[in-house]
Design an enzyme around this catalytic site. Sequence first.
Site, PDB file in Angstrom:
ATOM      1  CE  LYS A  75      -3.942   1.827   2.714  1.00 45.12           C
ATOM      2  NZ  LYS A  75      -4.730   1.628   3.957  1.00 45.12           N
TER       3      LYS A  75
ATOM      4  CB  SER B  28      -8.197   3.378   3.076  1.00 42.68           C
ATOM      5  OG  SER B  28      -7.284   2.793   4.008  1.00 42.68           O
TER       6      SER B  28
ATOM      7  CB  SER C  96      -8.129   0.349   5.959  1.00 45.31           C
ATOM      8  OG  SER C  96      -8.848   1.546   5.852  1.00 45.31           O
TER       9      SER C  96
HETATM   10  N1  GLN Z   1     -12.761   3.578   6.922  1.00 50.61           N
HETATM   11  C1  GLN Z   1     -12.034   4.026   8.062  1.00 50.61           C
HETATM   12  C2  GLN Z   1     -11.665   5.492   7.913  1.00 50.61           C
HETATM   13  O1  GLN Z   1     -12.004   6.032   6.935  1.00 50.61           O
HETATM   14  C3  GLN Z   1     -10.851   3.166   8.288  1.00 50.61           C
HETATM   15  C4  GLN Z   1      -9.622   3.614   7.604  1.00 50.61           C
HETATM   16  C5  GLN Z   1      -8.452   2.746   7.886  1.00 50.61           C
HETATM   17  O2  GLN Z   1      -8.539   1.703   8.551  1.00 50.61           O
HETATM   18  N2  GLN Z   1      -7.324   3.212   7.422  1.00 50.61           N
HETATM   19  O3  GLN Z   1     -11.073   6.089   8.765  1.00 50.61           O
END
Ligand code: GLN
Length: 461
Positions: A56, A131, A155
């Site tokens: 990532k 994400s 995420s």
């Molecule tokens: N969807 C969550 C957020 O937007 C989790 C993001 C993540 O785990 N990086 O913060």
Amino acid sequence: MSGAAAAARETGARLARAEPLNATLHWSQELLDAEAARVDGAAAPGPLGGMPIAVKDNIVTVEQPTTCGSRILEGYVSPYTATAVERLRAAGAMVAAKTNLDEFAMGSSTEHSAFGRVKHPLDPVRVPGGSSGGSAALVAAGVVPAALGSETGGSVRQPASFCGVVGVKPSYGRVSRYGLVAFGSSLDCISVFGRTVDDAARVLSAMSGSDPLDATTLDRPPMELSDTLGDLQGITVGLPKEYYPADLDPGVAAALRRTQNLLRDLGAELREVALPNSAYAVPTYYIVAPAEAAANLARYDGVRYGRRRVGGDGDIRGLYQATRGEGFGAEVRRRILVGTYVLSSGYYEAYYRKAQQVRALIADDFRRAFASGVDLLLTPTTPTPAFRAGEKTEDPVAMYLADIFVSAVSLAGLPALSLPAGRSEGLPVGAQLIAPFFEEPRLLAAAGALERVLSAEAEVR
Ligand code: GLN
């Protein structure tokens, strides 16, 4: 041609074919070939023996730019490589590509990337989740057997569920965060996607362990490769009733019922448990994570990293306003505003402090459930299968609710994974298993046993 050189070529060909997914931000055949040469030059092939792994793009590597999916890091190349990536390389892995993500890992659909959305590999009008959507899509499309993502609040598990791959979030402190660009420092965990439980377990085992460069890693020996042939005879699996609401998507509910039946067939005892404070996990997370993000993202000031824009009167305020105003996308700006607000004098007590107290209650619920004799918990990973692109972009709260079953685990720092558990109208459904702190071997062993029977079964419908 050596095995690694051939694998590098084949991986490059698959990456090129996968371009329409928009899952990668940087890769090149040249870098892949160099990775293969490094693997070939090593004294021993290592436990990962030439495995291509995608990373990532919020995990730093010196060979590629690191963008975090943001314009503000335009042109930024890190002077060092993340510990996790160094460890994977030492174990014989090849870095295949840097993957697309929601900007600074803020999002649940990978639509918030400054470099365009990632498409779901099975249905391009849908999102892969987020994400870490780029990493999930590459594993699901068969481009790489494993990929790194990051979890602040789901995420990796959420996109793993949407894409039909395995996604493992380790315990907080199991894997070094050195070189993971900070979002919410008390929550962030480098996490892993695998085509199978075994792929994910091998990668996790190779990168886990304490690191003098990250004081929050636990000083315990690296995780031993779990026995993924472990059996479930006699274990107790808790079903938290708050995670099975009446309005759960019928396809998701059916896949979870089937998973429960398979667990029973394998000799597990199932028992209902209560995690009452999980109801507050999403609002708590969306106070704690933005507060930490607002502090962490203050460093993008146009002076030290990436993009620099001069504005206003050309003074320091003008520099900050122009750099940050143009460099950050709408969701990141929203998080910085919310985070700054909940930390500000007069609101700190009402929001941030309160959220920290609720966070402790959420963690206590898990402790109580495990102390009552439950070995693992089983829940759906997401309330629905992958949604359509554009469906939730206008409504941040609807987007945040995609995290409803994954946020509590992150707030509690526990290990958890999402395992493909069937389909709902053709789209993958994930089952989430949650273990007590530092019990990844138990988690992976149970998931491995379940994976074998699940893959032997027909689809839900
Ligand atoms: N969807 C969550 C957020 O937007 C989790 C993001 C993540 O785990 N990086 O913060």
